[in-house]
Design a protein around this motif. Structure first.
Motif, mmCIF file in Angstrom:
data_model
loop_
_atom_site.group_PDB
_atom_site.id
_atom_site.type_symbol
_atom_site.label_atom_id
_atom_site.label_comp_id
_atom_site.label_asym_id
_atom_site.label_seq_id
_atom_site.Cartn_x
_atom_site.Cartn_y
_atom_site.Cartn_z
ATOM 1 N N VAL A 30 36.308 31.147 42.332
ATOM 2 C CA VAL A 30 36.561 32.232 43.286
ATOM 3 C C VAL A 30 35.365 33.175 43.270
ATOM 4 N N VAL A 71 33.621 36.625 44.607
ATOM 5 C CA VAL A 71 33.959 37.916 45.214
ATOM 6 C C VAL A 71 32.747 38.373 46.026
ATOM 7 N N THR A 116 35.881 40.728 49.711
ATOM 8 C CA THR A 116 36.749 39.610 50.080
ATOM 9 C C THR A 116 36.395 38.402 49.212
ATOM 10 N N LEU A 117 37.348 37.451 49.151
ATOM 11 C CA LEU A 117 37.145 36.275 48.300
ATOM 12 C C LEU A 117 36.569 35.121 49.109
ATOM 13 N N LYS A 176 41.714 30.958 48.471
ATOM 14 C CA LYS A 176 41.896 32.202 49.231
ATOM 15 C C LYS A 176 43.110 32.151 50.159
ATOM 16 N N LEU A 184 46.633 32.487 48.721
ATOM 17 C CA LEU A 184 47.074 33.699 48.036
ATOM 18 C C LEU A 184 47.470 34.786 49.025
ATOM 19 N N THR A 197 46.130 38.637 45.771
ATOM 20 C CA THR A 197 44.677 38.807 45.705
ATOM 21 C C THR A 197 44.329 40.129 45.029
ATOM 22 N N ASP A 198 45.007 41.201 45.478
ATOM 23 C CA ASP A 198 44.739 42.504 44.856
ATOM 24 C C ASP A 198 45.014 42.475 43.363
#
Lengths: 617, 617
Positions: free
Chosen positions: B371, B373, B378-379, B384, B387, B392-393
């Motif tokens: 993953v 960032v 954003t991922l 992505k 989720l 995600t947060d």
């Protein structure tokens, strides 16, 4: 007195441990202190005392008789000998009249206030008392018990301290570098005494070297300048009583040094590390040439603690008509020599004399003539009637023999006569001592350098060829260097042996540092294939400094220092004379399967029955 | 200035030698002195200067140009590089402006007045300059040249000094006894890594032990109280690049001590012997349980010089519907874990990420989720779209990932996921460093104790059975002792590892000191035949004190201290990774005849052609 609780000290033998003091250190000054001791139960007395022992000594623990602490009494009284406990208690003066002057802690005792039993000991095969006689094999099988004796504790600790001080001297005083060299090495050509170690490559073997000789020289070529190592060495000699398959030498090598430098270093080393309790070591040590040693003592490692030197009688008998003396003196290199044993005629029995003659015959293949000087000064000997009055007088004068003395005479070639009389000299000293005569001071340490050894000797099996007296890397004396090309047998080497009380405890040399000279010795003198040492020759050709060194036999040195009869007494876990570890039963059988990865198989002897009984020593 | 003749000093590195000073020690204070130096010709410059080198450094020798000493000029100008000479001369200040600040002796030079050439050097296979790149095999073949480098001289000398100070601390500060134990020992049952040594008794072999473990415990039973040895150990692992068939450990054992005592001793030992130039060592060292190490670093020897710890994401994904996460968490012992690599998204290429995934797959058999960032938070990830926003947060919050960071996620059983992420953590640190990010301070030394290891582990080949995590002599934690009889797999041992910068540099334990407990472990837990260790069981039954100790891996420790990539750089004569001595060509063939006295024969493999080429590394 106020109660004072001792804490574990931050340094010393009780630091970081459960105890506050060792058993052996308590004195009157500790009275009133609460102490904690750990140790082994040496013995119990009448349910009143426990004598507790550790490496430092022993202390008397008083068992409280008060009903309120009956559990303490029960715990202590139920202990078996050699159980391991921790005792906390208060140090008290012993009641007047109950002090034990023979015990360093004999002024005090510890009144137990708490006890912890760590381990209860089962019945042992022998008691831990120095005066209890144990067989050598029982001592070896239960070595962990044997080592508990005060004697073995002292031996191991003296060895450790000696080595520590040697390291201090070499590293901190003279800038030596402690370098470890490999023990898995290439086999020396013809190295019949080297253990082999199979590798996982078929047919290829490492070898356990007899010394780091090649490595120490390579380290000098490498510019390490000053090397030492307390080095494990290996020698496979089958079953030899006085030898161990692995042993330790203090291995030393220096660059830019001559013989005098190495000898000074070793003298300083021994002075620095010599235990105070053994007295002061005087230096420099006496020096003797090989020729002088052989002439005076008939051996290259003379015991100089006593006289009884070899006496040359060639002059006395220069015109003798006695057949065997005449024929000996007429041969080139022939001689007549004697040793005079003070009081030998008085103290030795007919059987003693017979045994000396037998030794001469069986071990040396020589006849020994025995002459006793009677109290009235006349001789008793088969030789007597063959000698004229003047010859007799001359003999007594030359040998300084006095009434009651014994003369041992041998005639023949020097290289036979000297070793014979050198050997008999030592036997007679021991014999005199067994009869109560003080010949050698057991507390004396006579160090001696023997130098100027011949560089080559005729091969025993082929006397026309030469072999190295020590090893092929020894440099010749500078004044003999040219003889290398014309008469190598006459060349003396820059080799030196260190002798202590008649035992060789070290040997070393200045090495050849020029490739051309080393090649000449290997190829032209020794007729060896130099390609087997090509890496060393190449190294000498890559900028080799002049260098030399020595190796001290640590086991032998320590055994003489502590007065032990055998080097086994200064090693923690020695092998038996057959090379066995009697505790773990090594060497042992290994499965065929396990040998497969080494590509070897056992070739069992055809007939000999092995198995049962082969474990026995 | 008056001329002052220096004499050979009585102590220090020039004592007892041909020189008065070492090459590296001359300073302005020596100006006017007549000195004698010995060393190697580093280089010649314009027939004006010789740079002379020894272990301590180098000095500039001025070649006199005066006609009256033309023989001196001729002798010096004709020298080849690496020839060995002695020079006597007067120390002078260099002319103003000609000082060399980069050279410790750069303020002075020696005007030659006499020279002696000890040895002329032939052409060498490589130059003795640290910057000249040499192949490893060339370095090994000419090890005596390789060791002349300033780097190897420093390494060997630092090792020697470290060991000297360790001995001083153990012997002189804490009353330890240096005891040598045998290396010809009995084979350990199933000791597949032990070299065998054939004896002269048919079928019987000694074995070279991997450590003095049994002997050190027996010495405690013997009442030696505190033992240490700088011990040569042996391990036959065939060809393993990072291993050597013989290596050295600082072996320590104490009686009447607990774990805290041993750890304090080792901390004091390292502080006492730590070279001043490497900074001050703070103690006590941090401690971590095995469980904490595995949890935070995924490995039992964590490199604590940097963070990037493993993060448990079970909570984040507790209600996830993502298939592979769900199924991992649903399994007993299943988990989802991550490592956050700062700036990893910025600095790692697609190829880097691919390689990390490949490592996970091929070496660990696991899938790795990557993953990234992005700068905007954003991922970028296949994950992505699976989720939710809140997931995600939560993920970003829990991992503290910031823009530019990289998250590596793994899901599965804990015993698989932890080692994978522990490994990738180290790879990412190295990768970041190769991109210029400072992750680990190369001059930092992070010592760490890891303790409370499991005492037993399931056997790999038979998971229903247990084997010792370290060795069968380790005592259980007192609070776990009862579990030995009910649930041995849950027992934690009193074992401790010493970790330095992510490498294990030592390991030890408090030992079992009761025969009954040792017998239970061997017989009931490990299902081994206790008769093979009967001598040890008997010894424990003869009054064994509580005891424990440690062994430090000296080669590894020194290699980290000097910043060497391999332990070969801190050994004088290491073997190649195939176990060969490239200088002497060991191991080598031994004649059938020579093997006869050991009752073994080589079993040559049927097909494989060996001989030519098999010498090559």
């Amino acid at each position: 007195l106020p109660v004072c609780h001792s804490r574990t000290p931050t340094t010393g033998p009780s630091s970081l441990s459960f105890r506050s003091h060792t058993c052996g250190e308590l004195r009157s000054a500790h009275v009133g202190e609460t102490v904690t001791l750990c140790g082994w139960v040496q013995y119990l007395r009448q349910d009143l005392f426990v004598i507790l022992r550790d490496f430092s000594g022993s202390a008397q623990v008083l068992i409280p008789q008060d009903e309120s602490v009956s559990h303490l009494k029960a715990a202590l009284c139920n202990l078996t000998i050699e159980s391991v406990i921790k005792v906390t208690g208060t140090v008290r003066s012993r009641p007047a009249g109950q002090e034990n002057k023979a015990m360093p802690t004999g002024e005090v005792e510890i009144l137990a206030e708490g006890v912890e039993v760590f381990n209860v000991c089962r019945k042992l095969p022998f008691e831990i008392k120095d005066f209890v006689k144990k067989s050598e094999s029982l001592r070896m099988q239960y070595r962990y018990l044997d080592l508990r004796s005060a004697r073995m504790q002292k031996n191991l600790r003296m060895r450790s301290q000696l080595v520590m001080k040697m390291r201090d001297y070499l590293c901190n005083v003279h800038g030596f570098v402690d370098v470890e060299t490999p023990t898995l090495f290439k086999r020396t050509p013809g190295g019949a005494k080297e253990f082999v170690v199979p590798s996982r490559e078929p047919g290829r073997f490492y070898s356990l070297p007899q010394s780091p000789q090649q490595f120490k020289q390579l380290l000098m070529v490498a510019g390490v300048d000053r090397y030492f190592q307390v080095a494990r060495c290996y020698r496979d000699e089958g079953s030899k009583p006085a030898r161990q398959p692995e042993f330790t030498q203090v291995d030393i090598e220096m660059s830019f040094v001559d013989q005098a430098g190495v000898l000074s270093l070793v003298e300083g080393l021994l002075q620095h590390s010599w235990p105070a309790e053994l007295g002061v070591l005087a230096a420099p040590f006496p020096t003797m040439t090989y020729e002088e040693a052989m002439r005076d003592y008939g051996v290259d490692k003379p015991d100089t603690r006593f006289g009884m030197k070899l006496i040359d009688l060639a002059q006395v008998f220069s015109s003798t008509e006695v057949e065997f003396l005449r024929s000996a003196l007429d041969q080139p290199g022939g001689s007549v020599q004697a040793v005079c044993v003070p009081s030998g005629a008085e103290l030795f029995s007919g059987k003693d004399l017979e045994e000396l003659k037998q030794t001469a015959k069986t071990q040396f293949g020589q006849e020994l003539s025995v002459v006793l000087v009677r109290a009235d000064g006349t001789l008793k000997s088969p030789l007597k009637k063959l000698l004229s009055g003047s010859a007799t007088d001359e003999l007594l004068q030359r040998t300084a023999a006095r009434p009651g003395d014994l003369l041992l005479l041998a005639a023949g070639p020097l290289p036979s006569v000297r070793p014979l009389l050198g050997n008999l000299r030592l036997r007679c000293a021991a014999l005199l001592e067994s009869r109560g005569v003080s010949v050698r001071d057991p507390s004396a340490f006579h160090f001696l350098w023997v130098r100027d050894f011949p560089l080559f000797l005729p091969k025993e099996e082929a006397p026309g060829q030469l072999e190295s007296a020590h090893h092929p890397f020894t440099a010749p004396l500078p004044e003999d260097a040219l003889l290398l090309h014309t008469d190598p047998q006459k060349v003396r080497g820059q080799h030196y042996d260190l002798v202590l009380n008649g035992c060789e405890v070290g040997g070393g040399s200045i090495r050849i540092h020029k490739a051309s000279e080393q090649l000449h010795v290997l190829q032209s003198v020794l007729k060896e294939d130099p390609s087997l040492l090509s890496h060393l020759l190449e190294a000498l050709d890559s900028g080799a400094p002049p260098h030399g060194g020595i190796a001290l036999g640590l086991d032998r040195l320590v055994s003489i220092m502590v007065g032990a009869p055998s080097i086994r007494d200064v090693m923690a876990f020695p092998k038996s004379f057959r090379g066995h570890d009697l505790m773990s039963r090594a060497p042992d059988f290994v499965s065929e399967e396990e040998l497969k990865s080494y590509h070897i198989a056992v070739t069992w002897p055809a007939e000999e029955g092995e198995g049962e009984g082969s474990n026995k020593e």
